[in-house]
Design a protein around this motif. Structure first.
Motif, PDB file in Angstrom:
ATOM      1  N   ARG A 222       0.835  -1.208   0.000  1.00 26.33           N
ATOM      2  CA  ARG A 222       0.000   0.000   0.000  1.00 26.33           C
ATOM      3  C   ARG A 222       0.861   1.246   0.000  1.00 26.33           C
ATOM      4  O   ARG A 222       0.542   2.239  -0.651  1.00 26.33           O
ATOM      5  N   LYS A 223       1.976   1.195   0.723  1.00 25.93           N
ATOM      6  CA  LYS A 223       2.940   2.289   0.714  1.00 25.93           C
ATOM      7  C   LYS A 223       4.323   1.707   0.406  1.00 25.93           C
ATOM      8  O   LYS A 223       4.807   0.851   1.149  1.00 25.93           O
ATOM      9  N   ALA A 224       4.934   2.171  -0.682  1.00 24.81           N
ATOM     10  CA  ALA A 224       6.270   1.690  -1.019  1.00 24.81           C
ATOM     11  C   ALA A 224       7.291   2.188  -0.011  1.00 24.81           C
ATOM     12  O   ALA A 224       8.242   1.474   0.334  1.00 24.81           O
ATOM     13  N   ILE A 225       7.107   3.426   0.464  1.00 23.45           N
ATOM     14  CA  ILE A 225       7.999   4.020   1.463  1.00 23.45           C
ATOM     15  C   ILE A 225       7.169   4.387   2.692  1.00 23.45           C
ATOM     16  O   ILE A 225       6.169   5.104   2.580  1.00 23.45           O
ATOM     17  N   ILE A 226       7.579   3.882   3.835  1.00 22.26           N
ATOM     18  CA  ILE A 226       6.918   4.194   5.099  1.00 22.26           C
ATOM     19  C   ILE A 226       7.852   5.066   5.930  1.00 22.26           C
ATOM     20  O   ILE A 226       9.018   4.714   6.143  1.00 22.26           O
ATOM     21  N   VAL A 227       7.365   6.203   6.375  1.00 24.39           N
ATOM     22  CA  VAL A 227       8.167   7.117   7.188  1.00 24.39           C
ATOM     23  C   VAL A 227       7.925   6.813   8.667  1.00 24.39           C
ATOM     24  O   VAL A 227       6.780   6.791   9.132  1.00 24.39           O
ATOM     25  N   ARG A 228       9.010   6.558   9.382  1.00 28.07           N
ATOM     26  CA  ARG A 228       8.950   6.352  10.829  1.00 28.07           C
ATOM     27  C   ARG A 228       9.527   7.580  11.524  1.00 28.07           C
ATOM     28  O   ARG A 228      10.668   7.968  11.259  1.00 28.07           O
ATOM     29  N   ASP A 229       8.746   8.197  12.403  1.00 24.71           N
ATOM     30  CA  ASP A 229       9.192   9.410  13.084  1.00 24.71           C
ATOM     31  C   ASP A 229       9.805   9.145  14.456  1.00 24.71           C
ATOM     32  O   ASP A 229      10.345  10.069  15.076  1.00 24.71           O
ATOM     33  N   GLU A 230       9.719   7.898  14.941  1.00 24.18           N
ATOM     34  CA  GLU A 230      10.353   7.586  16.218  1.00 24.18           C
ATOM     35  C   GLU A 230      11.867   7.744  16.082  1.00 24.18           C
ATOM     36  O   GLU A 230      12.446   7.446  15.046  1.00 24.18           O
ATOM     37  N   PRO A 231      12.558   8.174  17.129  1.00 23.73           N
ATOM     38  CA  PRO A 231      13.998   8.441  17.012  1.00 23.73           C
ATOM     39  C   PRO A 231      14.848   7.191  16.819  1.00 23.73           C
ATOM     40  O   PRO A 231      16.004   7.309  16.388  1.00 23.73           O
ATOM     41  N   ASP A 232      14.288   6.004  17.116  1.00 21.37           N
ATOM     42  CA  ASP A 232      15.075   4.775  17.027  1.00 21.37           C
ATOM     43  C   ASP A 232      14.545   3.798  15.975  1.00 21.37           C
ATOM     44  O   ASP A 232      14.756   2.589  16.056  1.00 21.37           O
ATOM     45  N   ARG A 233      13.853   4.308  14.981  1.00 24.23           N
ATOM     46  CA  ARG A 233      13.319   3.460  13.913  1.00 24.23           C
ATOM     47  C   ARG A 233      13.783   3.992  12.564  1.00 24.23           C
ATOM     48  O   ARG A 233      14.096   5.166  12.444  1.00 24.23           O
ATOM     49  N   PRO A 234      13.861   3.099  11.551  1.00 21.85           N
ATOM     50  CA  PRO A 234      13.395   1.708  11.521  1.00 21.85           C
ATOM     51  C   PRO A 234      14.397   0.733  12.120  1.00 21.85           C
ATOM     52  O   PRO A 234      15.594   1.014  12.191  1.00 21.85           O
ATOM     53  N   GLN A 235      13.873  -0.431  12.537  1.00 20.17           N
ATOM     54  CA  GLN A 235      14.670  -1.529  13.047  1.00 20.17           C
ATOM     55  C   GLN A 235      14.270  -2.810  12.316  1.00 20.17           C
ATOM     56  O   GLN A 235      13.071  -3.026  12.069  1.00 20.17           O
ATOM     57  N   PRO A 236      15.229  -3.681  11.983  1.00 20.84           N
ATOM     58  CA  PRO A 236      14.885  -4.908  11.252  1.00 20.84           C
ATOM     59  C   PRO A 236      13.807  -5.745  11.926  1.00 20.84           C
ATOM     60  O   PRO A 236      12.842  -6.166  11.271  1.00 20.84           O
ATOM     61  N   ARG A 237      13.943  -6.007  13.215  1.00 23.64           N
ATOM     62  CA  ARG A 237      13.008  -6.903  13.880  1.00 23.64           C
ATOM     63  C   ARG A 237      11.593  -6.341  13.907  1.00 23.64           C
ATOM     64  O   ARG A 237      10.605  -7.085  13.877  1.00 23.64           O
ATOM     65  N   LEU A 238      11.475  -5.013  13.963  1.00 24.70           N
ATOM     66  CA  LEU A 238      10.164  -4.378  14.063  1.00 24.70           C
ATOM     67  C   LEU A 238       9.565  -4.010  12.712  1.00 24.70           C
ATOM     68  O   LEU A 238       8.338  -3.938  12.579  1.00 24.70           O
ATOM     69  N   ASP A 239      10.395  -3.754  11.714  1.00 24.02           N
ATOM     70  CA  ASP A 239       9.899  -3.135  10.478  1.00 24.02           C
ATOM     71  C   ASP A 239      10.113  -3.953   9.201  1.00 24.02           C
ATOM     72  O   ASP A 239       9.611  -3.553   8.151  1.00 24.02           O
ATOM     73  N   ARG A 240      10.841  -5.067   9.260  1.00 25.17           N
ATOM     74  CA  ARG A 240      11.162  -5.770   8.011  1.00 25.17           C
ATOM     75  C   ARG A 240       9.939  -6.349   7.299  1.00 25.17           C
ATOM     76  O   ARG A 240       9.950  -6.511   6.076  1.00 25.17           O
ATOM     77  N   ASN A 241       8.881  -6.654   8.039  1.00 21.09           N
ATOM     78  CA  ASN A 241       7.696  -7.250   7.408  1.00 21.09           C
ATOM     79  C   ASN A 241       6.629  -6.223   7.035  1.00 21.09           C
ATOM     80  O   ASN A 241       5.517  -6.606   6.656  1.00 21.09           O
ATOM     81  N   ALA A 242       6.961  -4.954   7.106  1.00 23.13           N
ATOM     82  CA  ALA A 242       5.999  -3.914   6.715  1.00 23.13           C
ATOM     83  C   ALA A 242       5.601  -4.094   5.256  1.00 23.13           C
ATOM     84  O   ALA A 242       6.435  -4.394   4.401  1.00 23.13           O
ATOM     85  N   GLY A 243       4.316  -3.937   4.989  1.00 20.79           N
ATOM     86  CA  GLY A 243       3.837  -4.117   3.622  1.00 20.79           C
ATOM     87  C   GLY A 243       4.067  -5.523   3.110  1.00 20.79           C
ATOM     88  O   GLY A 243       4.396  -5.718   1.949  1.00 20.79           O
ATOM     89  N   ARG A 244       3.890  -6.519   4.009  1.00 21.59           N
ATOM     90  CA  ARG A 244       4.154  -7.934   3.680  1.00 21.59           C
ATOM     91  C   ARG A 244       5.604  -8.122   3.204  1.00 21.59           C
ATOM     92  O   ARG A 244       5.878  -8.951   2.354  1.00 21.59           O
ATOM     93  N   GLY A 245       6.491  -7.338   3.766  1.00 16.94           N
ATOM     94  CA  GLY A 245       7.902  -7.425   3.411  1.00 16.94           C
ATOM     95  C   GLY A 245       8.286  -6.645   2.187  1.00 16.94           C
ATOM     96  O   GLY A 245       9.451  -6.674   1.777  1.00 16.94           O
ATOM     97  N   MET A 246       7.357  -5.887   1.597  1.00 13.47           N
ATOM     98  CA  MET A 246       7.620  -5.185   0.346  1.00 13.47           C
ATOM     99  C   MET A 246       7.801  -3.676   0.517  1.00 13.47           C
ATOM    100  O   MET A 246       8.153  -2.983  -0.423  1.00 13.47           O
ATOM    101  N   SER A 247       7.557  -3.150   1.701  1.00 15.71           N
ATOM    102  CA  SER A 247       7.762  -1.722   1.941  1.00 15.71           C
ATOM    103  C   SER A 247       9.190  -1.471   2.412  1.00 15.71           C
ATOM    104  O   SER A 247       9.808  -2.322   3.062  1.00 15.71           O
ATOM    105  N   VAL A 248       9.697  -0.297   2.098  1.00 14.27           N
ATOM    106  CA  VAL A 248      10.969   0.177   2.635  1.00 14.27           C
ATOM    107  C   VAL A 248      10.654   1.258   3.658  1.00 14.27           C
ATOM    108  O   VAL A 248       9.925   2.210   3.366  1.00 14.27           O
TER     109      VAL A 248
END
Length: 342
Positions: free
Chosen positions: A277-303
């Motif tokens: 749904r979103k090719a690029i996801i913006v994370r505003d938290e100061p310690d994100r993105p992280q592999p363990r938390l964010d790698r499966n975003a967009g079924r693994g297809m989002s950056v």
């Protein structure tokens, strides 16, 4: 509507397994052929491959008989190649000459001038190279490729920044061990360690983005006019490549303008089944993105991107065997189908 018959070359390896996972239940493609080395050919897939993904091996493929990597034995219209590069150089051309569409994940043909190096969100017009490729080579089929798993993450984030006039890019990668395959990095080499060298990786990263973001002039790709300098490192993470990126741009945008460019990025590929749904996801938290938390975003297809700072500096992260490998090839195939090339 009848589905398009698809095969996987190198089906027993890590990326081959991701292809099987990604093609299961696909609305456009039917997985009809699994091909692997001579030692695996003739066996049931469950006997030839040790399934290493968290998902279960689909029953409908477990009892399929593995065939040799040979155009005469593979029953498909399109083949997804997860072959080693040295083998792919000969085999992919043989399949294309025999009339197959080859969607390759290997490095062999990425920088060949008449082979499109595709990220559908970035350069869908580069599929025009296919006509030139077929005419030059006299092939019934053709070859398309997706980028290196490191390149694809930062190149996708560069696309919305092209409007600011990119002059140079520096990238430092922190790459997951799955990118080297199951037996690629011994556990005693990577545990409690970082390996500051991945053979051939920096050379790929420093050349591929310019082709992807270059301009098709009707005959060839004119490379984008910026430089890339890379330092690539293997880290003790299972999946998910994290990259620190520095981009110098002519217009000198602010972090807020860069963030908005990421948020506004809309490639218009919602009709492709594998497209997130979103090719690029913006994370505003100061310690994100992280592999363990964010790698499966967009079924693994989002950056995912974050830590956008003056400079411009930011972090990007994506799933290296999905967005950076099998999922990228499947998305390419969906674009080809949408354009009437399958």
């Amino acid at each position: 509507m009848a589905k398009i018959k698809a095969g996987v070359l190198g089906a027993t390896g890590a990326v081959g397994q991701r292809f099987i996972e990604g093609l299961r239940g696909h609305p456009w493609f039917e997985l009809t052929s699994l091909a692997a080395s001579d030692r695996s050919a003739g066996k049931k897939y469950r006997e030839a491959a040790k399934w290493r993904l968290e998902s279960e091996l689909p029953d409908e493929f477990a009892d399929m008989t593995v065939v040799r990597v040979d155009p005469k034995e593979v029953d498909a219209d399109i083949v997804f190649s997860a072959l080693p590069s040295d083998e792919a150089k000969k085999v992919e051309a043989e399949f294309a000459a025999a009339g197959f569409v080859v969607a390759s994940n290997t490095a062999t043909n990425r920088m060949v001038p008449d082979v499109p190096l595709l990220i559908p969100e970035c350069n869908p017009d580069h599929i025009e190279l296919i006509k030139i490729q077929k005419e030059r080579r006299g092939w019934e089929g053709y070859i398309t490729t997706n980028p290196n798993c490191t390149t694809i993450m930062f190149a996708l984030t560069l696309k919305p920044l092209m409007q600011f006039g990119i002059e140079s890019v520096h990238v430092a990668s922190m790459q997951a061990v799955s990118g080297a395959g199951y037996e690629g990095v011994p556990s005693m080499a990577i545990l409690d360690n970082i390996i500051p060298y991945i053979a051939g990786e920096e050379e790929k990263v420093e050349t591929e983005a310019q082709k992807i973001l270059g301009r098709f002039d009707g005959e060839r790709i004119v490379p984008a006019d910026f430089t890339v300098s890379a330092s690539c490192h293997r880290v003790p993470v299972m999946d998910g490549h994290t990259e620190a990126v520095w981009v110098r741009m002519k217009d000198d945008p602010t972090p807020a303008e860069v963030r908005q460019a990421f948020l506004d990025f809309n490639p218009g590929l919602d009709d492709l089944p594998t497209s997130p749904r979103k090719a690029i996801i913006v994370r505003d938290e100061p310690d994100r993105p992280q592999p363990r938390l964010d790698r499966n975003a967009g079924r693994g297809m989002s950056v995912s991107v974050g830590r956008i700072r003056p400079g411009i500096r930011y972090i990007c992260m994506g799933h290296n065997t999905i967005r950076g490998a099998a999922g990228a090839s499947i998305l390419n195939a969906e674009l080809l189908h949408k354009k009437g090339l399958l």
